[in-house]
Scaffold this motif. Sequence first.
Motif, PDB file in Angstrom:
ATOM      1  N   LEU A 113       8.117   8.589  -6.208  1.00  0.00           N
ATOM      2  CA  LEU A 113       7.024   9.479  -5.831  1.00  0.00           C
ATOM      3  C   LEU A 113       5.686   8.859  -6.199  1.00  0.00           C
ATOM      4  CD1 LEU A 113       6.236  12.429  -4.873  1.00  0.00           C
ATOM      5  CD2 LEU A 113       6.333  13.056  -7.294  1.00  0.00           C
ATOM      6  N   ALA A 114       4.710   8.962  -5.288  1.00  0.00           N
ATOM      7  CA  ALA A 114       3.351   8.499  -5.562  1.00  0.00           C
ATOM      8  C   ALA A 114       2.377   9.296  -4.711  1.00  0.00           C
ATOM      9  CB  ALA A 114       3.211   7.004  -5.287  1.00  0.00           C
ATOM     10  N   ARG A 115       1.116   9.243  -5.104  1.00  0.00           N
ATOM     11  CA  ARG A 115       0.068   9.914  -4.331  1.00  0.00           C
ATOM     12  C   ARG A 115      -0.888   8.884  -3.750  1.00  0.00           C
ATOM     13  NH1 ARG A 115      -4.457   9.216  -7.295  1.00  0.00           N
ATOM     14  NH2 ARG A 115      -4.172   9.075  -9.562  1.00  0.00           N
ATOM     15  N   ILE A 116      -1.548   9.283  -2.658  1.00  0.00           N
ATOM     16  CA  ILE A 116      -2.654   8.516  -2.095  1.00  0.00           C
ATOM     17  C   ILE A 116      -3.841   9.465  -2.031  1.00  0.00           C
ATOM     18  CG2 ILE A 116      -3.483   7.218  -0.103  1.00  0.00           C
ATOM     19  CD1 ILE A 116      -0.601   6.596   0.593  1.00  0.00           C
ATOM     20  N   SER A 117      -4.970   9.033  -2.591  1.00  0.00           N
ATOM     21  CA  SER A 117      -6.132   9.912  -2.695  1.00  0.00           C
ATOM     22  C   SER A 117      -7.304   9.340  -1.907  1.00  0.00           C
ATOM     23  CB  SER A 117      -6.538  10.099  -4.156  1.00  0.00           C
ATOM     24  OG  SER A 117      -5.465  10.662  -4.897  1.00  0.00           O
ATOM     25  N   PRO A 118      -8.164  10.208  -1.360  1.00  0.00           N
ATOM     26  CA  PRO A 118      -9.313   9.728  -0.578  1.00  0.00           C
ATOM     27  C   PRO A 118     -10.371   9.100  -1.482  1.00  0.00           C
ATOM     28  CG  PRO A 118      -9.422  12.090  -0.852  1.00  0.00           C
ATOM     29  CD  PRO A 118      -8.095  11.675  -1.411  1.00  0.00           C
ATOM     30  N   ASN A 119     -11.214   8.287  -0.890  1.00  0.00           N
ATOM     31  CA  ASN A 119     -12.275   7.615  -1.646  1.00  0.00           C
ATOM     32  C   ASN A 119     -13.524   8.493  -1.701  1.00  0.00           C
ATOM     33  OD1 ASN A 119     -10.738   5.252  -2.035  1.00  0.00           O
ATOM     34  ND2 ASN A 119     -11.234   4.573   0.031  1.00  0.00           N
ATOM     35  N   ARG A 120     -13.407   9.617  -2.419  1.00  0.00           N
ATOM     36  CA  ARG A 120     -14.555  10.486  -2.604  1.00  0.00           C
ATOM     37  C   ARG A 120     -14.441  11.150  -3.972  1.00  0.00           C
ATOM     38  NH1 ARG A 120     -15.172  14.975   1.626  1.00  0.00           N
ATOM     39  NH2 ARG A 120     -16.228  16.029  -0.088  1.00  0.00           N
ATOM     40  N   TRP A 121     -15.580  11.595  -4.492  1.00  0.00           N
ATOM     41  CA  TRP A 121     -15.645  12.108  -5.847  1.00  0.00           C
ATOM     42  C   TRP A 121     -15.934  13.593  -5.916  1.00  0.00           C
ATOM     43  CZ3 TRP A 121     -13.907   9.077  -9.592  1.00  0.00           C
ATOM     44  CH2 TRP A 121     -13.852   7.696  -9.350  1.00  0.00           C
TER      45      TRP A 121
END
Length: 246
Positions: A113-121
Amino acid sequence: MDNTWWLNWGNTSLLLDPWLTGSEIDGFSWFNEQWHNTPAVALDKLPAYDFVIVTQPYSDHCHAATLSQLNSGKPLWAVASALKRIRKEMPGREIFNIPASSEAWANIGALKLARISPNRWIDPIYHAIVIANNGEAIVYAPHGFMLNEAQAATISHLKIKLLITTFAEFTLPFFLGGLINPGKEKALKLMKQLNAEHVVNTHDEDKRAKGIVIKLAKRKYPDMSSLSRTEPGVVNISDYKPVSFN
């Protein structure tokens, strides 16, 4: 018809983003409160599951009332922002952090299992979850996603058997988050980017709602039955029949 999923793969069963009782409230009921229009599966009717996965920190994914009624003996995995919220609302509950796909993946039963996150803060931040099994994977992106080159590289070794994502379009004014669900064309674009064999829709229920959010929202829901007949790989699950993939 919304975003709760039970997945059984590799002799491992996962319960994703369970919201199965009552309403969900974002902050205050006057701001946003929603109810399922289609009754959810009763908690005592849930099939057996090995792990609970929470992919977003928002109440329609991280639903405290549902989580508190589930079997506390089952391991709970969550993205960091949801983990902080659950620890506050359910002190003492053991929770594990879902790592990024660029890090060491978590082992959950026979799966990874892993996550991918957007490039925003700044919020809203919507994650995608990758569930891998011996070189194959399911990608769960309930608010859509577009991978950058580095993110695509971290999962390029996986054959994407199934993409679960939204086909609805849900837009708010920019000061409330802007584009929440990006719509049909972005879903099909993500399917092509991942070269996914199949895609099914999620988070597309036209829920009953009250508050400021629903008054300002612009919503568009595609005809999934028509789409599944014209787009190869698109599976319409609105009849609630179990969907199996070899």
